[in-house]
Design a protein around this motif. Structure first.
Motif, mmCIF file in Angstrom:
data_model
loop_
_atom_site.group_PDB
_atom_site.id
_atom_site.type_symbol
_atom_site.label_atom_id
_atom_site.label_comp_id
_atom_site.label_asym_id
_atom_site.label_seq_id
_atom_site.Cartn_x
_atom_site.Cartn_y
_atom_site.Cartn_z
ATOM 1 N N GLY A 197 0.826 -1.203 0.000
ATOM 2 C CA GLY A 197 0.000 0.000 0.000
ATOM 3 C C GLY A 197 0.858 1.250 0.000
ATOM 4 N N SER A 198 0.303 2.334 -0.536
ATOM 5 C CA SER A 198 1.053 3.585 -0.646
ATOM 6 C C SER A 198 0.923 4.408 0.628
ATOM 7 N N ASN A 199 1.882 5.288 0.823
ATOM 8 C CA ASN A 199 1.767 6.236 1.928
ATOM 9 C C ASN A 199 1.091 7.506 1.418
ATOM 10 N N GLY A 200 0.870 8.459 2.320
ATOM 11 C CA GLY A 200 0.437 9.763 1.831
ATOM 12 C C GLY A 200 -0.964 10.190 2.189
ATOM 13 N N GLY A 205 -4.151 14.307 -3.495
ATOM 14 C CA GLY A 205 -4.108 13.448 -4.666
ATOM 15 C C GLY A 205 -5.032 12.273 -4.531
ATOM 16 N N CYS A 206 -5.021 11.532 -5.509
ATOM 17 C CA CYS A 206 -5.903 10.391 -5.573
ATOM 18 C C CYS A 206 -5.125 9.273 -6.230
ATOM 19 N N CYS A 207 -5.204 8.119 -5.687
ATOM 20 C CA CYS A 207 -6.320 7.659 -4.892
ATOM 21 C C CYS A 207 -5.836 6.715 -3.805
ATOM 22 N N GLY A 208 -4.650 6.981 -3.273
ATOM 23 C CA GLY A 208 -4.153 6.192 -2.167
ATOM 24 C C GLY A 208 -4.174 4.703 -2.431
ATOM 25 N N PRO A 209 -3.551 4.270 -3.519
ATOM 26 C CA PRO A 209 -3.781 2.891 -3.964
ATOM 27 C C PRO A 209 -3.058 1.810 -3.164
ATOM 28 N N ILE A 210 -3.661 0.637 -3.218
ATOM 29 C CA ILE A 210 -3.029 -0.606 -2.784
ATOM 30 C C ILE A 210 -2.801 -1.411 -4.058
ATOM 31 N N PHE A 211 -1.612 -1.939 -4.201
ATOM 32 C CA PHE A 211 -1.253 -2.644 -5.437
ATOM 33 C C PHE A 211 -0.990 -4.120 -5.173
ATOM 34 N N ALA A 212 -1.256 -4.933 -6.172
ATOM 35 C CA ALA A 212 -0.738 -6.298 -6.234
ATOM 36 C C ALA A 212 0.041 -6.413 -7.533
ATOM 37 N N GLY A 246 -6.084 12.374 -0.416
ATOM 38 C CA GLY A 246 -5.067 11.590 0.287
ATOM 39 C C GLY A 246 -5.355 10.101 0.238
ATOM 40 N N GLY A 247 -5.655 9.542 1.391
ATOM 41 C CA GLY A 247 -5.863 8.094 1.464
ATOM 42 C C GLY A 247 -4.543 7.350 1.441
ATOM 43 N N GLY A 248 -4.618 6.072 1.212
ATOM 44 C CA GLY A 248 -3.423 5.236 1.201
ATOM 45 C C GLY A 248 -3.592 4.058 2.138
ATOM 46 N N ALA A 267 -5.436 4.812 5.274
ATOM 47 C CA ALA A 267 -4.917 6.035 5.896
ATOM 48 C C ALA A 267 -5.996 7.100 6.002
ATOM 49 N N ASN A 268 -5.611 8.196 6.640
ATOM 50 C CA ASN A 268 -6.510 9.313 6.873
ATOM 51 C C ASN A 268 -6.787 10.086 5.584
#
Lengths: 580, 125
Positions: A197-200, A205-212, A246-248, A267-268
């Protein structure tokens, strides 16, 4: 960030060296069957959370409550400069120990002697890696399919050959034009993929992604956007504020094979903080609940599709996000539970069946003692009770501070005692929310508006405590107070030992059943990383990361004074203990 | 930490800001916390730079109480760094400790920060 990826991606620019020390590599294959059965393999520590149970527990008992008093340093590894200390979890595979230090360094060491097998140094884009206020540390690695995986603070995923440390693939995964998002959390290998998962949360920004990504090629297999990824999410951000939201998911989540699901904490939202006050549903920078920030998301492991979720902090006004990575799977009386703490000091007990959407909350309880941001949490619904919003332009004393009652360090669940061991930190801050100018959408720039001063709780100095409690009911069995709140992860073992690496450099062993202190050792500098146990050449070792300098630890000088004001923040070590 | 004293100082600072005090940046100016600062030299910014808002947006994660107190980062009030050194630190950062802001802040904005920081009165002195 095409300029960066063009310049940096590729094995040609990575530095890797195999040490010429003449020891044979013994690392065996780590395929999926081995990872999914990691809980039955106490000789090794194969993933960040130890196993997919997420217990941070070991069945090893050579070192136990009777003999732990004899524990002594077996060997030490010093990685050299490690900005903000060593915050990572080591991994142990067939006698070889792998760990990461700051700025993209990876080490492979002989687990019995500490002799170096190989070292890898990623060549990072320094502007991006250190362009935010929480870089350039890394919290750990993953292993599988012959590789060691690391995410970097400049948004790349790198696979290294376990035996040589040479780059197998190096891919830029995350690009935010003009921004600084990247990876600080450890990846986790799931069914041929590496998930990270990304920080931040504070970055526009968008969109705080989680990757596989594919474990063998590095190609992105799926991406889940923690905000703005579906209509339900978009509808919960007034004025299209998800575009700067944000997100992440900056810590390492977990996998539940019984439902083929990835569980991840998010994330927040940004801005951090909002100025909507009591009218946050309709006014402010991000009117609405702001899904799926400060939430738990449950994803189809094969596709990344959202199965279920629960937003632990609707419209998070305090930066008490849910990105804490612990998901402890516990079975009791035929029901599967998933236990998850968040920064607000709430431990949520979910029914582990994601067919419930949102997730079914079986219990929720507060573990902090001095909190005042809410009156409590409804144990039946998980809803916050008595929210205390933060008005713009007024000073408000809030407990806990932005650092939370719980940080990202992991607790431990011991199936033998049936107890969950968890650190809680107690201090507050005086905060004034300031209306921030919105950075450009999708920019990745900091979106933040507040000023504060850390304070002590009313009537006493800041403190911490380690508790042993029933994870489902929250009932406390024993509790030990700490003058300086520990910030490192915990480890409990079948030998009835609970290891607590302390903030002041003292690592302590407690009796899991009573909390009695059994052993103490001064490691010379504070801890805020991981701790594991493993065997090499038939002998049990305990490895702990040392080093100081995380953002949460930055409160300790103003709150406590020495030894923290003089504690270095640019180094650390890996200390490994064993019985004589 | 004398929280009450620091809060009193900050209250004074906020009062100054509310009153709309504005000064022009110089090498060693005296500027109250929160004061609006119009950066120099020309060309003038399109609108006055609100240092308080800028501080909250860029600095508060590490520097407590608008720079009056030590936090995750050092107390800024009473810094022994020269104005030029402060400028360089804001622009370039400090590896492993502080990001640089030269890509996200204009020269005028950094100048305003320098004036603000050098003008802070140390509440502990």
């Amino acid at each position: 960030m095409k300029r960066w990826s063009t310049r940096l991606t590729g094995a040609a620019l990575a530095l890797s060296a195999t040490a010429m020390i003449g020891i044979s590599m013994q690392a065996g294959a780590v395929e999926w069957d081995r990872l999914r059965n990691a809980d039955k393999d106490p000789n090794n520590w194969l993933m960040y959370h130890g196993s997919f149970n997420g217990h941070h527990y070991s069945d090893l008992s050579q070192i136990n409550a009777q003999n732990v008093k004899n524990l002594q340093v077996a060997w030490i590894h010093t990685p050299g400069a490690s900005k903000r200390g060593v915050q990572s979890f080591p991994l142990a595979v067939d006698g070889v120990l792998y760990y990461a230090s700051a700025s993209g360094q990876v080490w492979a060491l002989d687990g019995a002697s500490g002799e170096m097998v190989w070292k890898y140094q990623a060549k990072l884009d320094q502007d991006r890696s250190e362009g935010t206020f929480y870089n350039p540390y890394t919290r750990g690695l993953a292993v599988g399919y012959g590789n060691v995986y690391i995410g970097t603070t400049d948004g790349r995923m790198i696979a290294l050959d376990m035996k040589s440390g040479k780059v197998v693939w190096d891919k830029t995964i995350l690009t935010v034009e003009g921004g600084n998002k990247g990876f600080t959390g450890a990846p986790v290998v799931v069914k041929g993929m590496v998930v990270i998962g990304s920080n931040g949360g504070e970055l526009s920004g968008c969109c705080g992604p989680i990757f596989a990504v594919d474990a063998k090629t590095g190609e992105v297999r799926w991406q889940f956007d923690t905000i703005g990824g579906d209509e339900r999410s978009k509808a919960s951000w007034g004025n299209d504020s998800w575009k700067t939201g944000g997100g992440g998911g900056w810590m390492t989540g977990n996998y539940d094979e019984s439902t083929n699901s990835i569980w991840w904490g998010t994330a927040n939202p940004a801005p951090d903080y909002d100025w909507g006050g009591d009218k946050w549903k309709t006014t402010g920078a991000r009117p609405g609940d702001n899904l799926y920030s400060s939430s738990v998301v449950v994803l189809n492991a094969d596709t990344g599709e959202l199965k279920s979720w629960f937003q632990e902090m609707p419209h998070d006004a305090w930066d008490f996000d849910s990105a804490v990575g612990e998901f402890m799977k516990i079975e009791r009386n035929g029901t599967q539970y998933m236990v998850h703490p968040n920064k607000g000091g709430i431990i949520f007990v979910y029914n582990a069946d994601p067919a419930n959407a949102p997730l079914k909350v079986e219990n929720a309880y507060m573990v902090g003692k001095t909190f005042n941001y809410v009156k409590g949490v409804d144990p039946k619904t998980g809803q916050l009770m008595g929210r205390r919003e933060l008005p713009e332009g007024k000073h408000t004393n809030v407990c806990p501070a932005i650092d939370g009652n719980i940080s990202w360090n992991a607790g431990s669940y011991n199936p033998n005692t049936g107890l969950l061991y968890k650190v809680v930190q107690e201090w507050c801050f005086d905060i004034e929310v300031v209306k921030a100018d919105a950075p450009p959408a999708f920019s990745g720039q900091t979106y933040f508006g507040a000023s504060w001063t850390s304070t002590h709780p009313e009537g006493r100095k800041a403190f911490g405590h380690v508790s042993a409690r029933d994870p489902l009911s929250g009932k406390i069995k024993w509790e030990k107070e700490y003058k300086y709140p520990p910030l490192a992860s915990l480890l409990s073992t079948k030998g009835n030992v609970l290891f607590v690496p302390g903030a002041d450099g003292i690592i302590e062993a407690l009796d899991t059943r009573t909390g009695a202190s059994l052993w103490r050792h001064n490691d010379g500098i504070g801890h805020h990383g991981g701790i594991i146990t493993y065997t090499a050449k038939g002998k049990q070792f305990v490895a702990v990361a040392t080093g100081w300098g995380s953002h949460v630890s930055g409160n300790y000088c103003p709150l406590f004074g020495e030894p923290f004001c003089s504690m270095p923040t640019d180094n650390g070590q890996l200390l490994v203990f064993a019985l004589p | 930490m004398n929280v009450f004293a620091s809060q009193a100082l900050l209250a004074v600072a906020m009062a100054a800001m509310t009153a709309g005090i504005g000064v022009h940046a110089a090498d060693e100016p005296t500027v109250e916390p929160g004061a609006e600062v119009t950066a120099t030299p020309a060309p003038p910014p399109a609108k006055p730079i609100n240092v308080k808002t800028m501080f909250a947006m860029n600095c508060s994660w590490c520097h407590d109480g608008y720079g009056l107190h030590a936090g995750k980062g050092p107390k800024l009030a009473g810094t022994q760094m020269t104005a030029a050194q402060v400028y360089l630190r804001i622009a370039k950062g400090k590896s492993g400790m502080m990001p640089g802001f030269e890509k996200t802040l204009s020269k005028d904005q950094i100048d305003a920060f320098v004036a603000y920081i050098k003008g802070l009165k140390d509440p502990d002195s």
